[in-house]
Design an enzyme around this catalytic site. Structure first.
Site, mmCIF file in Angstrom:
data_model
loop_
_atom_site.group_PDB
_atom_site.id
_atom_site.type_symbol
_atom_site.label_atom_id
_atom_site.label_comp_id
_atom_site.label_asym_id
_atom_site.label_seq_id
_atom_site.Cartn_x
_atom_site.Cartn_y
_atom_site.Cartn_z
ATOM 1 N N GLY A 54 60.734 -21.624 0.784
ATOM 2 C CA GLY A 54 59.368 -21.357 1.242
ATOM 3 C C GLY A 54 58.478 -22.528 0.882
ATOM 4 C CB CYS A 81 64.851 -24.296 -1.511
ATOM 5 S SG CYS A 81 63.747 -25.715 -1.602
ATOM 6 C CE1 TYR A 82 57.710 -20.643 -4.394
ATOM 7 C CE2 TYR A 82 58.726 -18.545 -3.811
ATOM 8 C CZ TYR A 82 57.704 -19.251 -4.415
ATOM 9 O OH TYR A 82 56.683 -18.585 -5.036
ATOM 10 C CG HIS A 168 67.558 -26.171 2.354
ATOM 11 N ND1 HIS A 168 66.895 -24.977 2.504
ATOM 12 C CD2 HIS A 168 66.684 -27.026 1.772
ATOM 13 C CE1 HIS A 168 65.659 -25.097 2.052
ATOM 14 N NE2 HIS A 168 65.504 -26.328 1.599
ATOM 15 C CD GLU A 170 69.355 -23.015 4.343
ATOM 16 O OE1 GLU A 170 70.136 -23.087 3.373
ATOM 17 O OE2 GLU A 170 68.121 -23.140 4.222
ATOM 18 C CG ASP A 227 68.187 -12.070 25.929
ATOM 19 O OD1 ASP A 227 69.279 -12.564 25.596
ATOM 20 O OD2 ASP A 227 67.095 -12.569 25.625
ATOM 21 C CE LYS A 371 69.495 -16.238 25.139
ATOM 22 N NZ LYS A 371 68.430 -15.489 25.830
#
Ligand code: XMP
Length: 515
Positions: A54, A81-82, A168, A170, A227, A371
């Site tokens: 964040g 991180c945060y 990070h 990710e 979708d 998605k």
């Protein structure tokens, strides 16, 4: 229900990415606001918690905090991180402003004897982006990773299953980030990997059945996009012909799309399909209009009007289905605690007498899916490849790919040229690499020569872009010989075109579409 990881969101730009990585590892997760109560966490029975990054600094008095009880629930925790700084700060460690801000790729050394780092190389590159860092770990924690500038790139209290990383994992730039996340999920949280597309389909089908009941009827606006097509296929599987799909054929679709929708939803996923042939109505609405905004507005209004006309005829239908997906839910703010839910905007767009008819409520079978998961569900259900991998396509369709006034003749030109472009790019194997491509019929005529004849016909442009998010795009470096083949075929096979140009503009300053 599948096992669930809760991701507490502290406002990082990467929170959705964490969620996608967890899902890719076959573990279901939900993003919740950081201020979720400990009672709510317990009620949801997660198998582990991830605290996101964040923008705040934990040392600020108004920085987002968590209830310290969160660390006493016996649940595995991974702070990122945060999330790491907050964990250190909350449990009595020290967080300070770093002398040198670390940003980008950093070489990190790991203690591979702890479960979080099992199987990782002793040193690898991780992506950092921080100004503050932990300088003293809380009691019971020790450093499990370090870099030249930072003694606590990661810390752990294995007995309490609390882990935290400054980098990070990710992002794809972090070499072994996925492995680290998988270690957290499988070695620390004990996940079973039960989030498979078959499980998603089974869960969606049973929840649609229980929401709609034995006799309920559902209406869905089918656009031909990914979708709404996947939503229709899922609901069809759950309740068959008690689903009515309304497909408004405005006449601005690409070649073959309407036929494909009709084929799939009458044969493969039988629904009660209403194809509203409104080609004339739409063309009448925009006859003589060349201003792009007026065109868009008139097409939008006519769309609602057609849809509403069909809905009024369906007296026994009480549920409205929508293809809302998880990023819509997160971005609409309901995860961040606001009451605005974008999915209901569509309902709001309908006239009152129509929206009030749907007393049963709204069915959103894709509400928890990203998605890429929607596409995988589509594939698992057996929807055609072109439908599942369809590129974004604007609601007003080909009408905004014809500069100036739209006529049937011009629609034919843009539709045929688009089909050739698609065919050639697919044949070259570049159709996944290039994220969106189409042709644009300009309003400019140039002189040419065909045979012995002088021609005075239109300039047609080719647009092909690469992008992650369509917010910023680059023009695709299509090979010259491919461009040459496309150009020759279009000029030879499509009427009213005698010149092809290639759009080499990025976004910004241009947009993807020309109108
Ligand atoms: P622009 O032209 O704004 O487009 O750079 C970004 C992406 O959005 C698509 N697009 C639309 N999609 N309704 C849609 O559903 C629309 O009215 C619309 N206009 C643009 C565009 O194709 C590109 O992928």
């Amino acid at each position: 229900m599948p096992q669930c990881i809760l991701i507490l969101d502290f406002g990082a730009q990467y929170t959705q990415l964490i969620a996608r990585r967890v899902r890719e590892a076959h573990v279901f997760c939900e993003v919740v606001p950081f201020c979720v109560s400990v009672e709510e966490i317990q009620r949801r029975k997660p198998v582990g918690l991830i605290l996101s990054g964040g923008p705040a600094s934990v040392t600020d008095s108004d920085a987002p905090r968590v209830d310290p009880m969160l660390y006493e629930l016996g649940l595995p925790v991974l702070g990122i991180c945060y999330g790491m700084q907050l964990t250190a700060h909350t449990l009595g460690g020290v967080v300070e402003r770093a002398k040198d801000r670390e940003y980008g790729r950093v070489k990190v050394s790991f203690d591979t004897s702890v479960p979080l780092c099992t199987g990782m190389k002793p040193q690898s590159i991780m992506w950092m982006s921080h100004t503050y860092h932990v300088t003293q770990a809380p009691e019971g924690f020790s450093s499990i990773a370090s870099s030249d500038n930072c003694a606590f790139c990661a810390m752990a209290n294995p007995d309490k299953k609390i882990y935290a990383v400054q980098f990070h994992p990710e992002v794809t730039h972090s070499e072994e980030g996925s492995l680290l996340l998988q270690n957290f999920l499988y070695r620390i949280c004990g996940c079973a990997g039960d989030w498979t597309m078959d499980a998603v389909i089974e869960l969606a089908v049973s929840s649609i059945r229980s929401q709609v009941g034995e006799n309920g009827r559902v209406m869905l606006g089918l656009s031909g996009g990914v979708d709404s097509s996947v939503a229709a296929a899922l609901i069809s599987r759950a309740i068959g012909s008690r689903l009515t799909c309304v497909y408004v054929d405005h006449g601005f679709m690409r070649k073959g799309e309407t036929d494909s929708v009709r084929e799939v939803f009458t044969k493969q996923f039988p629904v009660n399909l209403i194809v509203c042939d409104a080609k004339k109505r739409f063309l009448d609405q925009i006859r003589g209009v060349s201003d792009p905004e007026t065109k868009r507005k008139r097409i939008g209004a006519e769309f609602v009007s057609c849809f509403a006309d069909e809905a009024r005829k369906l007296h026994s239908v009480t549920f409205l289905a929508q293809g809302t997906i998880y990023p819509d839910v997160i971005e609409s703010g309901c995860v961040k605690g606001s009451a605005v839910i974008k999915s209901h905007h569509n309902v709001g767009g309908l006239p009152d007498d129509v929206s009030q008819r749907f007393t049963g409520g709204v069915i959103e079978p894709l509400r928890m899916l990203f998605k890429d998961e929607v596409r995988r569900v589509g594939e698992a259900l057996g929807l055609p490849h072109d439908m599942v991998w369809r590129q974004p396509f604007p609601g007003p369709g080909l009408a905004i790919r014809i500069m100036g006034e739209v006529t049937e003749e011009k629609l034919f030109t843009v539709r045929e040229s688009d089909a050739i472009l698609r065919e050639e790019i697919a044949a070259s194997g570049l159709d996944r690499e290039v994220n969106q491509f189409f042709t644009v019929l300009t309003n400019t005529r140039t002189v040419g020569v065909m045979g012995d004849e002088r021609t005075h016909e239109f300039v047609l442009a080719i647009r092909a872009v690469t992008t992650d998010d369509f917010m910023t795009v680059d023009w695709a470096r299509l090979p010259y010989d491919l461009l040459s083949r496309i150009s020759a075929r279009i000029v030879n096979e499509v009427p009213h075109v005698n010149r092809i140009v290639y759009d080499v503009t990025t976004k910004p300053p241009a947009t993807v579409e020309w109108e």
